[in-house]
Design a protein around this motif. Structure first.
Motif, PDB file in Angstrom:
ATOM      1  N   VAL A   1       4.099  -1.038   1.692  1.00 45.62           N
ATOM      2  CA  VAL A   1       2.670  -1.252   1.914  1.00 45.62           C
ATOM      3  C   VAL A   1       2.043   0.115   2.134  1.00 45.62           C
ATOM      4  O   VAL A   1       2.479   0.869   3.004  1.00 45.62           O
ATOM      5  CB  VAL A   1       2.411  -2.173   3.119  1.00 45.62           C
ATOM      6  N   ARG A   2       1.013   0.424   1.360  1.00 44.09           N
ATOM      7  CA  ARG A   2       0.417   1.755   1.401  1.00 44.09           C
ATOM      8  C   ARG A   2      -0.903   1.770   2.168  1.00 44.09           C
ATOM      9  O   ARG A   2      -1.700   0.843   2.048  1.00 44.09           O
ATOM     10  CB  ARG A   2       0.162   2.270  -0.017  1.00 44.09           C
ATOM     11  N   VAL A   3      -1.101   2.837   2.934  1.00 46.19           N
ATOM     12  CA  VAL A   3      -2.394   3.135   3.544  1.00 46.19           C
ATOM     13  C   VAL A   3      -2.749   4.539   3.070  1.00 46.19           C
ATOM     14  O   VAL A   3      -2.196   5.522   3.552  1.00 46.19           O
ATOM     15  CB  VAL A   3      -2.340   3.071   5.080  1.00 46.19           C
ATOM     16  N   SER A   4      -3.667   4.600   2.100  1.00 44.62           N
ATOM     17  CA  SER A   4      -3.987   5.877   1.461  1.00 44.62           C
ATOM     18  C   SER A   4      -5.480   6.163   1.558  1.00 44.62           C
ATOM     19  O   SER A   4      -6.299   5.261   1.413  1.00 44.62           O
ATOM     20  CB  SER A   4      -3.578   5.853  -0.021  1.00 44.62           C
ATOM     21  N   GLY A   5      -5.820   7.417   1.802  1.00 45.24           N
ATOM     22  CA  GLY A   5      -7.217   7.815   1.866  1.00 45.24           C
ATOM     23  C   GLY A   5      -7.880   7.353   3.148  1.00 45.24           C
ATOM     24  O   GLY A   5      -7.223   6.981   4.117  1.00 45.24           O
ATOM     25  N   GLY A   6      -9.204   7.371   3.150  1.00 48.68           N
ATOM     26  CA  GLY A   6      -9.949   6.959   4.327  1.00 48.68           C
ATOM     27  C   GLY A   6      -9.763   5.489   4.643  1.00 48.68           C
ATOM     28  O   GLY A   6      -9.631   4.656   3.743  1.00 48.68           O
TER      29      GLY A   6
ATOM     30  N   ARG B   1       3.846   3.186   4.042  1.00 51.91           N
ATOM     31  CA  ARG B   1       3.616   4.561   3.567  1.00 51.91           C
ATOM     32  C   ARG B   1       2.184   4.961   3.892  1.00 51.91           C
ATOM     33  O   ARG B   1       1.228   4.385   3.376  1.00 51.91           O
ATOM     34  CB  ARG B   1       3.853   4.638   2.067  1.00 51.91           C
ATOM     35  N   VAL B   2       2.018   5.967   4.731  1.00 53.07           N
ATOM     36  CA  VAL B   2       0.702   6.380   5.208  1.00 53.07           C
ATOM     37  C   VAL B   2       0.385   7.787   4.717  1.00 53.07           C
ATOM     38  O   VAL B   2       1.139   8.726   4.970  1.00 53.07           O
ATOM     39  CB  VAL B   2       0.625   6.337   6.752  1.00 53.07           C
ATOM     40  N   ASP B   3      -0.718   7.917   4.003  1.00 51.75           N
ATOM     41  CA  ASP B   3      -1.213   9.225   3.589  1.00 51.75           C
ATOM     42  C   ASP B   3      -2.727   9.183   3.777  1.00 51.75           C
ATOM     43  O   ASP B   3      -3.481   8.943   2.849  1.00 51.75           O
ATOM     44  CB  ASP B   3      -0.854   9.513   2.132  1.00 51.75           C
TER      45      ASP B   3
ATOM     46  N   ILE C   1       9.303   0.555   8.934  1.00 51.46           N
ATOM     47  CA  ILE C   1       9.494   2.005   9.005  1.00 51.46           C
ATOM     48  C   ILE C   1       8.239   2.659   8.454  1.00 51.46           C
ATOM     49  O   ILE C   1       7.835   2.398   7.321  1.00 51.46           O
ATOM     50  CB  ILE C   1      10.718   2.461   8.179  1.00 51.46           C
ATOM     51  N   ALA C   2       7.611   3.508   9.243  1.00 46.82           N
ATOM     52  CA  ALA C   2       6.436   4.246   8.785  1.00 46.82           C
ATOM     53  C   ALA C   2       6.891   5.543   8.135  1.00 46.82           C
ATOM     54  O   ALA C   2       7.653   6.312   8.723  1.00 46.82           O
ATOM     55  CB  ALA C   2       5.492   4.536   9.942  1.00 46.82           C
ATOM     56  N   SER C   3       6.429   5.767   6.910  1.00 50.48           N
ATOM     57  CA  SER C   3       6.736   6.994   6.180  1.00 50.48           C
ATOM     58  C   SER C   3       5.436   7.754   5.986  1.00 50.48           C
ATOM     59  O   SER C   3       4.526   7.286   5.296  1.00 50.48           O
ATOM     60  CB  SER C   3       7.358   6.661   4.812  1.00 50.48           C
TER      61      SER C   3
END
Length: 550
Positions: free
Chosen positions: A268-273, A313-315, A342-344
């Motif tokens: 699961v992605r968290v990308s950008g604002g 996955r956090v960016d 797991i947070a990456s």
């Protein structure tokens, strides 16, 4: 005939696939970081791959992205297959430090005879536009918690404050330590010698060869001619095409068959604002994560029995406080099912980006990840006088004492500023308390690490803000280990993922609606204009300044 795998990193890499059709077209020949890492992992075990050659330079990669690739290259080298990097020049008059750091992960480094090693060190820089705002007649009004939360300094200051300079100095120092140590190990030099060479750079190619920083001087054709002598005749193939291609033999076909079903690890992605609502879909392709979309994805994997573990996955540099809190709550709900989370962290996982990662079972970051920034800010830029200078005015009729509190046409009253200060205190205290709870630290200790301060992943690891150092592949291995899964016998699924039929089908629930793409908007254009005018940022949890490493 064996395969010669090619990496072309002069184009840069993507953290996530583009969110809009326009952005997808513009980036159609760009690989994702995950594809390249997966290609290197696969190539190490593939007997048909004879070697690897990489073209470096051009578009800069972040320090964290470089470290992901260095980790993957270390695994690849264990196969005993050659890995060669070449470049025309590591920068011209500087700018080559990070690309050269990546090059040292290869067995052999080639530089064009006319090139140089512009390994001149690292710089953390930020832009300040207060002087321009003063000339334009814009009045910046921002509040923050605490002294290191310097995002608004871009608008309110003309130079770095003491805390900002202290923070930037440590960020640069930590990044430099990582780069020097990495070069020293791979080139069999002492860290002191590496620092001496950096201080004498930029170095002409011959001087770099004499100092043991590169292995060969030659042009592109020389590199490939030498590889042909070593490997014989090969077929060249870009790494991203290699990992995307279909099965080439029965064994590969069997591994890709959906039967027997394999346990699923969801990404699961968290990308950008981070914003309230659905994921962003701007025509310029800037990614954005909506709490509705991410929350729906986390609920879906929580309820799916086939999903045994999750990598978050956090960016992201952060954004909305309430959106970040909503995502954090869904992460906690997911953990309550017993599935490992797991947070990456990618290049940046700060402020709201840290907020959503902190409740995970394990947080993994690269040493060069930018993280932390546990703090809050809010405010506005008053553009009334600026617009008046070009003949634009605005009038409004309103009911309610504070109806125009956040209007860009008038300053805060004393009472409104007091209310804003109360809001900052409340949110900061909530952020610190939840971070202390999630990280298992006393609030007093956590607060001392907070105060809006940004850390590198290496420094955050020492302070227990992250648990382990590594990239996405390390996070995936941890997820498998915690779920009791065989790392080589899983199905990796990105959630949410909607095929064309799903996208055409009308949503029937709010979760269905949440994972549909937002209509195309010009938000990417207008937000840039608002920022230039000093208007309010997109959320209260944003990392300080736009730090740029060069």
């Amino acid at each position: 005939m064996g395969l010669l795998l090619e990496l072309d990193l002069t184009r840069g890499v993507l953290e996530t696939p583009p969110a809009s059709p326009v952005a997808a077209f513009r980036a159609r020949h760009l690989p994702t970081l995950r594809e390249l890492v997966a290609a290197l992992r696969k190539a190490a075990r593939d007997e048909s791959v004879a070697g690897l050659v990489a073209h470096l330079g051009g578009a800069r990669l972040s320090l964290s992205q470089v470290q992901d690739l260095r980790d993957a290259l270390a695994d690849y080298r264990e196969s005993g297959k050659p890995a060669v990097a070449w470049t025309e020049s590591f920068g011209e008059a500087g700018g080559g430090t990070v690309p050269y750091y990546l090059a040292t992960a290869f067995d052999e480094v080639w530089v064009q005879p006319s090139g140089e090693l512009g390994i001149t060190g690292v710089t953390m820089q930020a832009v300040f536009i207060r002087g321009a705002l003063d000339k334009a007649g814009v009045i910046p009004q921002f509040g923050k918690r605490r002294e290191y939360k310097t995002a608004a300094d871009t608008f309110t200051e003309k130079q770095m404050t003491g805390p900002a300079r202290e923070m930037a100095s440590r960020l640069a120092e930590s990044a430099y330590e990582q780069i020097v140590d990495g070069i020293a190990v791979r080139r069999r030099l002492s860290p002191e010698r590496v620092r001496e060479l950096v201080d004498s750079a930029p170095l002409p190619a011959q001087a770099a060869l004499d100092a043991g920083l590169v292995d060969r001087l030659g042009y592109r054709s020389d590199v490939y001619d030498e590889l042909e002598k070593t490997l014989g005749e090969t077929t060249r193939l870009l790494a991203e095409r290699y990992v995307r291609r279909g099965p080439r033999n029965l064994d590969e076909l069997q591994r890709r068959l959906p039967w027997p079903p394999k346990p699923v690890v969801a990404v699961v992605r968290v990308s950008g604002g981070i914003t309230v609502g659905r994921n962003a879909n701007s025509p310029l392709g800037g990614p954005g994560s909506g709490s509705d979309t991410v929350g729906a994805a986390l609920r879906a994997v929580a309820d799916d029995d086939k999903v045994k573990a999750v990598v978050l996955r956090v960016d992201s540099p952060g954004g909305s406080y309430v959106a970040s809190d909503a995502i954090r709550n869904e992460v906690l709900r997911l953990r309550s099912t017993g599935k490992p989370v797991i947070a990456s962290m990618g290049s940046v996982a700060a402020s709201g980006g840290y907020f959503v990662a902190m409740p995970a079972d394990v947080i993994v970051a690269q040493p060069g990840t930018i993280t932390g920034s546990i703090g809050v800010l809010t405010g506005k830029g008053v553009v009334r006088d600026a617009l008046a200078r070009i003949g634009i005015s605005q009038q409004a009729v309103s009911e309610g004492e504070n109806a125009r509190m956040f209007s860009a046409q008038e300053e805060f009253s004393d009472d409104q500023w007091d209310r804003l200060e109360e809001t900052l205190d409340r949110i900061y205290q909530d952020f610190v308390a939840k971070a202390a709870l999630d990280r298992g630290l006393p609030e007093e200790k956590l607060e001392a690490l907070a105060r809006g301060r940004v850390w590198t992943g290496a420094d955050a690891f020492e302070r227990k803000l992250v648990d382990e150092l590594g990239g996405f592949q390390h996070a995936l291995t941890l997820a498998c280990d915690r779920a009791g899964l065989d790392r080589d016998n899983i199905q990796l699924a990105t959630v949410p993922h909607r095929n064309l039929l799903d996208q055409l089908r009308a949503p029937t629930t709010t979760d269905d609606l949440a994972v549909t793409a937002q209509p195309l908007t010009l938000d990417g254009l207008t937000s840039g204009l608002y920022t230039a005018l000093g208007l309010p940022p997109a959320g209260l949890l944003r990392m300080p300044l736009n730090w740029q490493l060069s």
